[in-house]
Scaffold this active site. Sequence first.
Site, PDB file in Angstrom:
ATOM      1  N   ASP A 207       0.797  -1.231   0.000  1.00 53.62           N
ATOM      2  CA  ASP A 207       0.000   0.000   0.000  1.00 53.62           C
ATOM      3  C   ASP A 207       0.830   1.282   0.000  1.00 53.62           C
ATOM      4  O   ASP A 207       0.363   2.330  -0.430  1.00 53.62           O
ATOM      5  CB  ASP A 207      -0.944   0.021   1.208  1.00 53.62           C
ATOM      6  CG  ASP A 207      -0.212   0.001   2.551  1.00 53.62           C
ATOM      7  OD1 ASP A 207       1.035  -0.096   2.551  1.00 53.62           O
ATOM      8  OD2 ASP A 207      -0.878   0.051   3.599  1.00 53.62           O
ATOM      9  N   HIS A 208       2.078   1.231   0.456  1.00 49.85           N
ATOM     10  CA  HIS A 208       2.868   2.449   0.625  1.00 49.85           C
ATOM     11  C   HIS A 208       3.607   2.893  -0.636  1.00 49.85           C
ATOM     12  O   HIS A 208       3.998   4.060  -0.735  1.00 49.85           O
ATOM     13  CB  HIS A 208       3.890   2.255   1.752  1.00 49.85           C
ATOM     14  CG  HIS A 208       3.371   2.572   3.114  1.00 49.85           C
ATOM     15  ND1 HIS A 208       2.235   1.993   3.631  1.00 49.85           N
ATOM     16  CD2 HIS A 208       3.839   3.404   4.092  1.00 49.85           C
ATOM     17  CE1 HIS A 208       2.025   2.457   4.849  1.00 49.85           C
ATOM     18  NE2 HIS A 208       2.973   3.315   5.142  1.00 49.85           N
TER      19      HIS A 208
ATOM     20  N   ASP B 184       3.672  -0.453  11.549  1.00 44.30           N
ATOM     21  CA  ASP B 184       3.212   0.869  11.117  1.00 44.30           C
ATOM     22  C   ASP B 184       2.594   1.525  12.345  1.00 44.30           C
ATOM     23  O   ASP B 184       1.902   0.873  13.134  1.00 44.30           O
ATOM     24  CB  ASP B 184       2.172   0.753  10.000  1.00 44.30           C
ATOM     25  CG  ASP B 184       1.856   2.114   9.387  1.00 44.30           C
ATOM     26  OD1 ASP B 184       2.391   2.415   8.305  1.00 44.30           O
ATOM     27  OD2 ASP B 184       1.080   2.867   9.993  1.00 44.30           O
TER      28      ASP B 184
ATOM     29  N   ARG C 291      -1.969  12.672   9.966  1.00 45.27           N
ATOM     30  CA  ARG C 291      -0.672  13.261  10.317  1.00 45.27           C
ATOM     31  C   ARG C 291      -0.403  14.406   9.360  1.00 45.27           C
ATOM     32  O   ARG C 291      -0.686  14.315   8.179  1.00 45.27           O
ATOM     33  CB  ARG C 291       0.402  12.179  10.225  1.00 45.27           C
ATOM     34  CG  ARG C 291       1.698  12.505  10.903  1.00 45.27           C
ATOM     35  CD  ARG C 291       2.458  11.221  11.238  1.00 45.27           C
ATOM     36  NE  ARG C 291       1.937  10.592  12.440  1.00 45.27           N
ATOM     37  CZ  ARG C 291       2.287   9.380  12.859  1.00 45.27           C
ATOM     38  NH1 ARG C 291       3.118   8.650  12.142  1.00 45.27           N
ATOM     39  NH2 ARG C 291       1.785   8.884  13.972  1.00 45.27           N
TER      40      ARG C 291
ATOM     41  N   SER D  20       5.844   8.157  12.885  1.00 39.04           N
ATOM     42  CA  SER D  20       5.690   6.809  12.357  1.00 39.04           C
ATOM     43  C   SER D  20       6.588   5.804  13.069  1.00 39.04           C
ATOM     44  O   SER D  20       7.654   6.145  13.568  1.00 39.04           O
ATOM     45  CB  SER D  20       6.022   6.786  10.856  1.00 39.04           C
ATOM     46  OG  SER D  20       5.176   7.639  10.140  1.00 39.04           O
TER      47      SER D  20
ATOM     48  N   ARG E  46       8.914   3.972  12.336  1.00 35.83           N
ATOM     49  CA  ARG E  46       9.864   3.848  11.222  1.00 35.83           C
ATOM     50  C   ARG E  46      11.207   3.400  11.764  1.00 35.83           C
ATOM     51  O   ARG E  46      12.027   4.206  12.212  1.00 35.83           O
ATOM     52  CB  ARG E  46       9.973   5.190  10.515  1.00 35.83           C
ATOM     53  CG  ARG E  46      10.634   5.133   9.157  1.00 35.83           C
ATOM     54  CD  ARG E  46      10.427   6.434   8.421  1.00 35.83           C
ATOM     55  NE  ARG E  46       9.020   6.702   8.190  1.00 35.83           N
ATOM     56  CZ  ARG E  46       8.526   7.883   7.837  1.00 35.83           C
ATOM     57  NH1 ARG E  46       9.330   8.901   7.669  1.00 35.83           N
ATOM     58  NH2 ARG E  46       7.233   8.050   7.654  1.00 35.83           N
TER      59      ARG E  46
END
Length: 800
Positions: free
Chosen positions: A131-132, A196, A479, A686, A688
């Site tokens: 999806d990203h 995520d 965000r 995020s 991340r």
Amino acid sequence: MSTTLVKRWLSTTSKAATVRSLATHTTSSQTLPEKDCTSITPPYQRLLDNLQTVQDILGNRPLTLAEKILYSHIYNPKESLADGKLVRGQTYLQLSPERVAMQDASAQMALLQFMSAGMDRCAVPASIHCDHLIQAAEGAEIDLKRSITTNQEVFDFLESAARKYGIEFWRPGSGIIHQIVLENYAAPGMLMLGTDSHTPNAGGLGMLAIGVGGADAVDALTGTPWELKAPKIVGVHLTGQLDGWATTKDLILHLAGKLTVRGGTGRILEYFGPGVFSQSCTGLATVANMGAEVGATTSTFPYSPSMRAYLSATGRAPVARAADNAAARGFLSADEGAEYDELIEINLSKLEPTINGPFTPDLATPLSKFGQVVKEQGWKDELSSGLIGSCTNSSYQDMTAVADLARQAKAAGLKTKVPFLCTPGSEQIRATMERDHVTDALEDVGALVLANACGPCIGQWKRDEHKNDENAILTSFNRNFKARNDGNRQTMNFLASPTVVTAMAFSGKLSFNPMTDSIPLPSGGEFKFSPPRGQDLPEQGFTAGRTAFYPSPMPRPQPDTEVVIRPDSQRLEILAPFSSPFGDHNPRGMELPALKVLMRVRGKCTTDHISAAGPWLKYKGHLTNISENLLITAVNDEGGEVNVAFDHDHSPSESESDTIPGVAKRFKARNQPWALIVDENYGEGSAREHAALQPRFYGCAAIIARSFARIHETNLKKQGVLPLWFADKNDYSRIGAGDLVETVGLGDLLSCKSRDTITLRVTKRNGETFEIPTTHTMSQDQLKWLRAGSALNYIRSKTQ
């Protein structure tokens, strides 16, 4: 905010309401059939038995819902709670999650780490969601085809790894990870990890879904107990009912304004009260999704009739029946007399639409006052784009509500005055929207429907206009940090509900209030919207859409599969293990080697600042390449410049200053380990893990902060970076670039001697020396990671 424990007596009402190719897609127009729910139904009996063991140890005290779910997943509670104590905010819990979900950007590094652990299958069910990596530009089909071509080698890698290890692989076009999890995997009482930060979205189904880095996901994938400091629990008591234009999005926007981006750190938000039971399941998911914006570990709600209805509508009636039984035994709601660390009261009847921003999700302004704020701030009273959808607000209820507004406007002869982009959350939502003419209603007034993917929400937006201009966009995203959406630091992103975004797109003005204002018509009259009406669940049921996007459920591992990584790839790179900082090469023994300070970072430094997304997403699986973006939008406190670091030990052939990654690479080439000095809530945003991997890759061994965001602090620990907190926050400004810092007392801690503080001996560039105290949150297991050089090193040593 008060940390006094507040008793919450459960009301009777609350307690009772208990591909590769796009050419061969098949389409189903039937209501979703009942699924095989074997792998997605929580093992309620085992969880209840485990919870009873914990209760016996704790003296059968009343528990909150979050505690019940969390404690029922404790690994070997008799051993881990042998001292009979479990203190929220202090005790480290060893947990056994039931599922892992990974999006395509973060899955790359998670899988690369899992592969190096040497296992032939995952210990728990897992899924990968593409999806990203799909960029929004021209529309769904064109964007999807282009993105599949552009990212083919990454998708091939993910698909081959999924096949090898028995992971469900959701192909590009299937939808956004969080929407798919809610539609397919989420279940009341479950504990799930996701790579995520918006994984908590699944909390809308009464579970604990926690966003983590890839190394944490590897814990679950390898069957290693996952460690979490027992969060404090904030009770949010909801009374009244939402009315008119107010939505659950406005509830969380309002709460973000009250709590700020740090107010939920180390806490679970647990909602209760009669106001919960009048909300849709997907509406609750919106609230849970944006709990990440206040730093919350996750959010959850008691099991409700709307959750039961949603489970049944999405083919999971067996889960609903099992949950009904578990709820009847008291598992899916808080005990009467359960205590919260903090209590927040919100009357939904008094809530009005709210707009948050710009540049931070906690700057909340009621819609009725926003026009005045626009005027006071001197902003142009212009909206440049309106964007709806994303993982936060793309439910059937959201889309039918905005379609209602679109039909009202069309009847008056209006079209949107600015670009109006819509991102469906999943193929199931897209197909159902199309069947029920929701898509037609939006396109009739000028909407561009994008691919079922993250798109503009995460910076995957090819926006040619307003490249360097100050402009304002209104979105229903979660965000809104600077440059996050379109790469332009001057784009102000204001967050609002999908219905407010839609209404304002017809006006084109920031000051427009659809509750009170009218829009002039070409005929000379005026048009005023009526409050929107959405539909929770489709009358004809959901339709699956293009099933070629979907995985085979519960696939078996195919160990002979070769994981596809090209030797010359610039997108994927096999990971080399990090070395331990301790050993014969370190003259300081069990203290960290002497560290040179790279820089002092000023102010807000999110994971977007540390490891930017957008065009850098293509390097998520290549640590060498993505590390070139390390801290490139961070502000150096010594000089105030962005992406500038000083090298006080430079050679005559080198410049005194360079980019931040440039100086970091110089340090690495000299085998000079280094440290960072950072400000408040470092690593906000995020989940991340690259924001921890990249400094570690260049040789960072310690980061000293005024405070850390929860997920990022854990990510640093996983990669073998020591996170320390200034005992006195004023000491932040005493250390600068080129100074030498040495730990004193870390050796004792590594030798299992209890220490709450670690001293830092600082040697300034002029020779001055002094010592400052720092604190830490390292557990005994986390110290094993540090000693081994990383958590993955430690896991590998255990599995071997």
